[in-house]
Scaffold this active site. Structure first.
Site, mmCIF file in Angstrom:
data_model
loop_
_atom_site.group_PDB
_atom_site.id
_atom_site.type_symbol
_atom_site.label_atom_id
_atom_site.label_comp_id
_atom_site.label_asym_id
_atom_site.label_seq_id
_atom_site.Cartn_x
_atom_site.Cartn_y
_atom_site.Cartn_z
ATOM 1 N N CYS A 134 0.635 -1.307 -0.167
ATOM 2 C CA CYS A 134 0.326 -0.016 -0.012
ATOM 3 C C CYS A 134 0.651 1.233 0.237
ATOM 4 O O CYS A 134 0.770 2.677 -0.605
ATOM 5 C CB CYS A 134 -1.154 -0.372 0.939
ATOM 6 S SG CYS A 134 -0.271 0.067 2.751
ATOM 7 N N HIS A 161 -1.511 2.186 7.904
ATOM 8 C CA HIS A 161 -2.411 1.685 6.505
ATOM 9 C C HIS A 161 -1.738 3.127 5.692
ATOM 10 O O HIS A 161 -2.611 4.270 5.848
ATOM 11 C CB HIS A 161 -3.185 1.213 6.081
ATOM 12 C CG HIS A 161 -3.585 1.114 4.954
ATOM 13 N ND1 HIS A 161 -2.959 -0.719 4.383
ATOM 14 C CD2 HIS A 161 -4.588 1.787 4.081
ATOM 15 C CE1 HIS A 161 -3.944 -0.203 2.685
ATOM 16 N NE2 HIS A 161 -4.858 0.952 2.924
ATOM 17 N N TRP A 184 -6.803 0.507 -1.651
ATOM 18 C CA TRP A 184 -7.423 -1.030 -1.776
ATOM 19 C C TRP A 184 -8.757 -1.044 -2.746
ATOM 20 O O TRP A 184 -8.896 -1.719 -3.553
ATOM 21 C CB TRP A 184 -7.504 -1.349 -0.063
ATOM 22 C CG TRP A 184 -7.342 -1.953 0.616
ATOM 23 C CD1 TRP A 184 -5.477 -1.877 0.091
ATOM 24 C CD2 TRP A 184 -6.963 -2.616 1.367
ATOM 25 N NE1 TRP A 184 -4.773 -2.632 1.480
ATOM 26 C CE2 TRP A 184 -5.714 -2.915 2.236
ATOM 27 C CE3 TRP A 184 -7.525 -3.220 2.584
ATOM 28 C CZ2 TRP A 184 -5.495 -4.047 3.826
ATOM 29 C CZ3 TRP A 184 -8.022 -2.934 3.748
ATOM 30 C CH2 TRP A 184 -6.804 -3.893 4.387
#
Length: 574
Positions: free
Chosen positions: A89, A243, A269
């Site tokens: 990510c 994240h 995502w």
């Protein structure tokens, strides 16, 4: 934004780099010199052995995945980035930010490539490495399972630019496995040549809007994260811990009861969104906004990874931000205000030699009416070259000294140092922001220990036209440049007084360590010998003295090099 696992980074022969400096031009053509199998290029140098997943994996070309593949369909946007089974990510958030700047994206993802006329299975991408843009060539075979891509993919199943970009970046770093876990600022630097700063999110949301708006207007790429929990667990509102998200916009939204400032964020995502106020899922607040206003800000109510939130909620749910500043080189064709003017210096630390020195002349003050001191803003970025290939990062620091003129380094005083708050730090790139009055300064990048050999890139970014050159590159005889002395002291000891203090505090014979020097000068000041000294002495000052005057690379200095002690102020310290 966890630390990248230590991998062997291969950005030489494995990446097949080709230097490509200058404005972006189409690179792709059906080159007859490529190794072709069945008429299609096959990249024998891609490190297929470094795959996180080996079972049930089948390499397929896009034409084997769908009947009508496209390289880019309806433009490359942040919606084309959906994370697969890699924990990358950090890379995808940088790609999402990159997609907001079409000119910059076109530099990394050259136009003219596709699956139609002239297709031969070869695709090219560009990445920035230590001051130069290099080309990375890959074939279009991608890892699949049951006919589906297992890593990065587009929300459009017929589009493949983002999946191929991920493969090219994996090749640059040594394989797909090398992309598992990392920092967004590394990917942003590699795809922009920019300089990245890290910030804590301000607790007062009223400061956040004024912080974000000028950055977004000047083309900066911004990522954010919440590190208050376990990896990929989420808080009660759906924000994932550790994240990387992309900050993609800031808008003042008109509602039936007034205006509100909202920030737009994207999860790489392509799903798992914010579930609080103004969210797509539970945001009843959007009922107060007209359909026309929602179209104006391109708000789409669906599970696509993109969401809006208030500045107050942003401050409550995110903790850190990484801001990638772009220079005039990367923004020259974008039409965005140029935020920084960049000067680059390629240098090295050599055993048995003193640290390199760079002069900085600040000429023009910032156009900042809120600055009562009329100063010049600047960023210093010290990047260690090939640190992963070397297997280690040196602890490094930056010191800035004030001098009387560009050519006179005989009287210096320390004005700024990264060691004050950070000490010597082990980072791929040390970034330091400062503001100083117009004048002449000396920048000294140093390592914590003597006799360490390594290469570095020092970038000096200023908002106005200023001057930065390597001291030795000016044609000045280094022997005529006196060793820096910080701070400038008013009185000198007699030879006997100096010798007595030296013998008392320096236990290594003719050599003096930073701690010895600190104890020596502390006693001298206490006796009133240095009356008139304006700065409080610290151990960091003494470390700087020793680093600047260490001619042997031993981490010590001699009696005749001690500022104001030996009286030999005309020596070079080399």
């Amino acid at each position: 934004m966890s630390e990248t696992r230590k991998q062997s980074r291969k950005d030489s022969s494995d990446s097949n780099p080709v230097k490509s400096v200058g404005s972006p031009t189409p690179l792709w053509s059906p080159t007859s010199g490529l190794p072709l199998q069945n008429g299609l290029y096959t990249d024998a140098r891609f490190p297929v052995q470094n795959m996180p997943i080996q079972t049930d994996l089948v390499w397929k070309r896009p034409k084997e995945i769908c009947p009508f593949p496209q390289f880019i369909a309806d433009g490359a946007t942040r919606m084309d980035i959906c994370q697969g089974e890699l924990s990358d990510c950090w890379f995808l958030s940088a790609v999402a930010s990159l997609s907001l700047n079409p000119s910059l994206l076109n530099h990394v993802v050259p136009s003219g490539q596709g699956f139609q006329q002239g297709y031969n299975g070869c695709f090219n991408f560009r990445f920035w490495q230590y001051g130069e843009w290099i080309e990375v060539r890959v074939d279009d075979r991608l890892p699949t399972r049951n006919g589906q891509l297992i890593y990065l993919r587009s929300s459009n199943k017929d589009e493949f630019w983002s999946a191929l970009l991920e493969k090219a970046y994996a090749k640059l770093k040594g394989g797909y496995n090398a992309l598992n876990m990392g920092f967004p600022h590394e990917a942003m630097a590699d795809m922009t040549g920019g300089v990245t700063e890290e910030f804590m999110v301000p607790p007062d949301h009223r400061k956040l809007g004024s912080f974000l708006r000028p950055l977004l207007e000047k083309g900066a790429l911004i990522n954010c994260a919440n590190s208050r929990g376990s990896v990929e667990k989420s808080n009660e509102f759906g924000i994932l811990f550790r994240h990387a998200y992309s900050v993609t916009g800031l808008e003042t939204i008109k509602t039936k009861v007034g205006s509100v400032e909202l920030v737009r964020i994207r999860n790489p995502w392509g799903k798992a969104e914010w579930e609080g106020p103004w969210s797509d899922k539970k945001g009843v607040e959007w009922n107060m906004v007209s359909a026309e206003e929602q179209r104006r800000v391109q708000r789409i109510q669906q599970e696509d990874g993109e969401f809006w939130m208030s500045l107050a909620d942003f401050c409550q749910n995110f903790e850190t931000m990484e801001v990638c500043h772009l220079s005039q080189d990367t923004l020259s064709e974008s039409g965005i205000i140029k935020p920084w003017i960049c000067t680059s210096h390629h240098g090295q630390w050599l055993p048995q030699q003193g640290p390199p020195q760079y002069s900085l002349t600040l000429l023009e003050e910032d156009d900042d009416p809120s600055d009562p001191e009329l100063t010049c803003s600047f960023l210093l970025a010290l990047m260690q070259k090939c640190a992963r290939q070397r297997g280690m990062l040196f602890p490094v620091a930056l010191h800035i000294y004030k001098t009387r003129s560009e050519r006179d380094a005989s009287q210096l005083s320390l004005v700024l140092s990264t060691t004050k708050d950070l000490g010597y730090v082990q980072r791929r790139e040390l970034v330091f922001r400062g503001r100083l009055a117009p004048g002449h300064y000396i920048i000294i990048p140093s390592t914590s220990e003597a006799n360490q050999a390594g290469e570095f890139l020092l970038r000096v970014l200023t908002e106005k036209v200023n001057k930065s050159v390597a001291v030795d590159a000016r044609g000045v005889d280094s022997s005529s440049v006196a060793p820096p002395m910080s701070p400038r002291l008013a009185g000198l000891l007699s030879a006997n007084e100096a010798k007595d203090l030296f013998v008392k505090h320096c236990v290594k014979g003719p050599y003096c360590s930073p701690l010895d020097l600190y104890n020596l000068l502390t006693e001298a000041i206490a006796k009133g010998i240095f009356a008139g000294s304006e700065k409080k002495l610290s151990l960091e000052h003494c470390k700087s003295f020793v680093v600047l005057m260490d001619s042997k690379g031993m981490g010590t200095t001699r009696l005749d090099r001690v500022p104001g002690i030996g009286g030999k102020n005309s020596g070079s310290g080399r």
